[in-house]
Design an enzyme around this catalytic site. Structure first.
Site, PDB file in Angstrom:
ATOM      1  N   THR A  48       8.173  58.072  55.895  1.00  9.36           N
ATOM      2  CA  THR A  48       8.449  56.885  56.706  1.00  9.36           C
ATOM      3  C   THR A  48       7.191  56.387  57.404  1.00  9.36           C
ATOM      4  OG1 THR A  48      10.709  57.678  57.023  1.00  9.36           O
ATOM      5  CG2 THR A  48       9.955  55.961  58.520  1.00  9.36           C
ATOM      6  N   TYR A 140      11.535  69.757  52.100  1.00 10.18           N
ATOM      7  CA  TYR A 140      12.052  68.385  52.070  1.00 10.18           C
ATOM      8  C   TYR A 140      12.471  68.062  50.647  1.00 10.18           C
ATOM      9  CZ  TYR A 140      12.025  63.236  52.682  1.00 10.18           C
ATOM     10  OH  TYR A 140      12.353  61.902  52.720  1.00 10.18           O
ATOM     11  N   LYS A 170      15.108  69.757  54.969  1.00 10.98           N
ATOM     12  CA  LYS A 170      15.600  68.398  55.112  1.00 10.98           C
ATOM     13  C   LYS A 170      16.223  68.034  53.773  1.00 10.98           C
ATOM     14  CE  LYS A 170      14.191  63.575  55.838  1.00 10.98           C
ATOM     15  NZ  LYS A 170      13.056  62.646  56.046  1.00 10.98           N
ATOM     16  N   ILE A 221      17.229  64.448  60.480  1.00  9.12           N
ATOM     17  CA  ILE A 221      15.921  63.797  60.572  1.00  9.12           C
ATOM     18  C   ILE A 221      16.156  62.342  60.203  1.00  9.12           C
ATOM     19  CG2 ILE A 221      13.576  63.657  59.683  1.00  9.12           C
ATOM     20  CD1 ILE A 221      13.590  66.644  59.291  1.00  9.12           C
TER      21      ILE A 221
END
Length: 304
Positions: A48, A140, A170, A221
């Site tokens: 992000t 992740y 995540k 998250i």
């Protein structure tokens, strides 16, 4: 101290000025919003944060500004991953002998993208990172971006073989059955091995936050919490699942033209930061801005 259980982490955007340089005023505004909401931690320079489009000087500047602003008062997680295992390990080795080691509480490392490794390749990749990392590691898994899906069995193997050095995942596969299986496998192993350090399962999809928490996930998250951290703190900490319904329409719009295009459009509509992104991303279309503005007004935000 970083505690991932019952936690909200914000995947922070990198604000750009109209000239597409770093916008430090907007960055401070965003950091203050997270501080005021008392988010549990901030993920710095992840997907992000558009890290792939930043040069080393910009990366260091962003890190330094965030570290100085929070002054250890907010736990920080560094986004650090890629498909070159050796390069990541060299970077980690350098960090281990620098002041940066003491400024972050963990690292978030994405599955290698583009090269599509096998499950054994994923295992070996993250074991190498574990052997070189000065920090605990959060895996992740985001197959929509990487082209490879880490199976629950591989995540569990990594957790067990590092004896808790890998502290969580995540999980952004978007597959609730996979998330539930991961939770079930974790819980079964913990029941048989109560002294094992805990493995946190974190939802990586804003749209699945409530369902994941109800299934036994440990937190979220979030992309949306860049703009709405107080509401998403209520969703996670108070289990106020009406928040999910309130933001359902907006969350869909966040990802209509890719991330972080959508959340930056929201931040622009709210007057927090520009909607500028760097190529190959382009700013949100006029149509998406129109829909986001209408949805913000629908849920009670005053625009303009």
């Amino acid at each position: 101290m970083l505690n991932l259980r019952n936690s909200l982490g914000t995947a922070l955007v990198t604000p750009f000025s109209e000239e597409e340089g770093l916008d430090y005023i907007a960055l401070e505004r965003l950091l203050r919003i997270q501080w005021d909401a008392e988010v549990d931690y901030v993920v710095v320079l992840g997907t992000t944060g558009e890290k792939a489009t930043l040069d080393e000087e910009e990366i260091e500047s962003i890190q330094d500004n965030i570290i100085a602003y929070y002054n250890t008062q907010v736990p920080l997680v560094m986004g650090l991953g890629g498909y070159n295992t050796d390069a990541i390990c060299r970077k980690l080795h350098d960090i281990a002998y620098s002041p940066l080691e003491h400024c972050f509480d963990a690292m978030l490392s994405v599955c290698p993208y583009y090269v599509k490794p096998t499950q054994e390749g994923l295992y070996q990749h993250f074991m190498e990172i574990y052997n070189n990392s000065p920090w605990p590691i959060i895996l992740y898994n985001v197959p929509g971006r990487t082209g490879v899906n880490m199976l629950p069995e591989t995540a569990m193997r990594l957790w067990q073989d590092t004896e808790g050095g890998i502290i969580g995942i995540k999980e952004a596969s978007g597959n609730m059955e996979q998330i539930k299986k991961l939770i079930r496998m974790r819980d079964e192993y913990m029941s048989e091995n109560p002294d094992m350090p805990y493995f946190s399962i974190l939802c990586g999809d804003d749209g699945l936050a409530a369902e994941s928490m109800q299934a036994g996930a440990d937190g979220l998250i979030s992309v949306a919490s860049n703009a709405f951290p107080k509401d998403f703190m209520r969703l996670i900490h108070e289990r106020d699942y009406t928040i999910q319904d309130k933001y359902a329409g907006l969350i869909k719009l966040l990802f209509e033209e890719g991330n972080p295009v959508g959340i930056k459009a929201v931040l622009a509509e709210l007057g927090i930061a520009t909607d500028n992104v760097r190529l190959p991303l382009v700013p949100a279309s006029e149509d998406l801005h129109r829909k986001i503005k209408a949805e913000l007004q629908h849920i009670g935000y005053r625009i303009g």
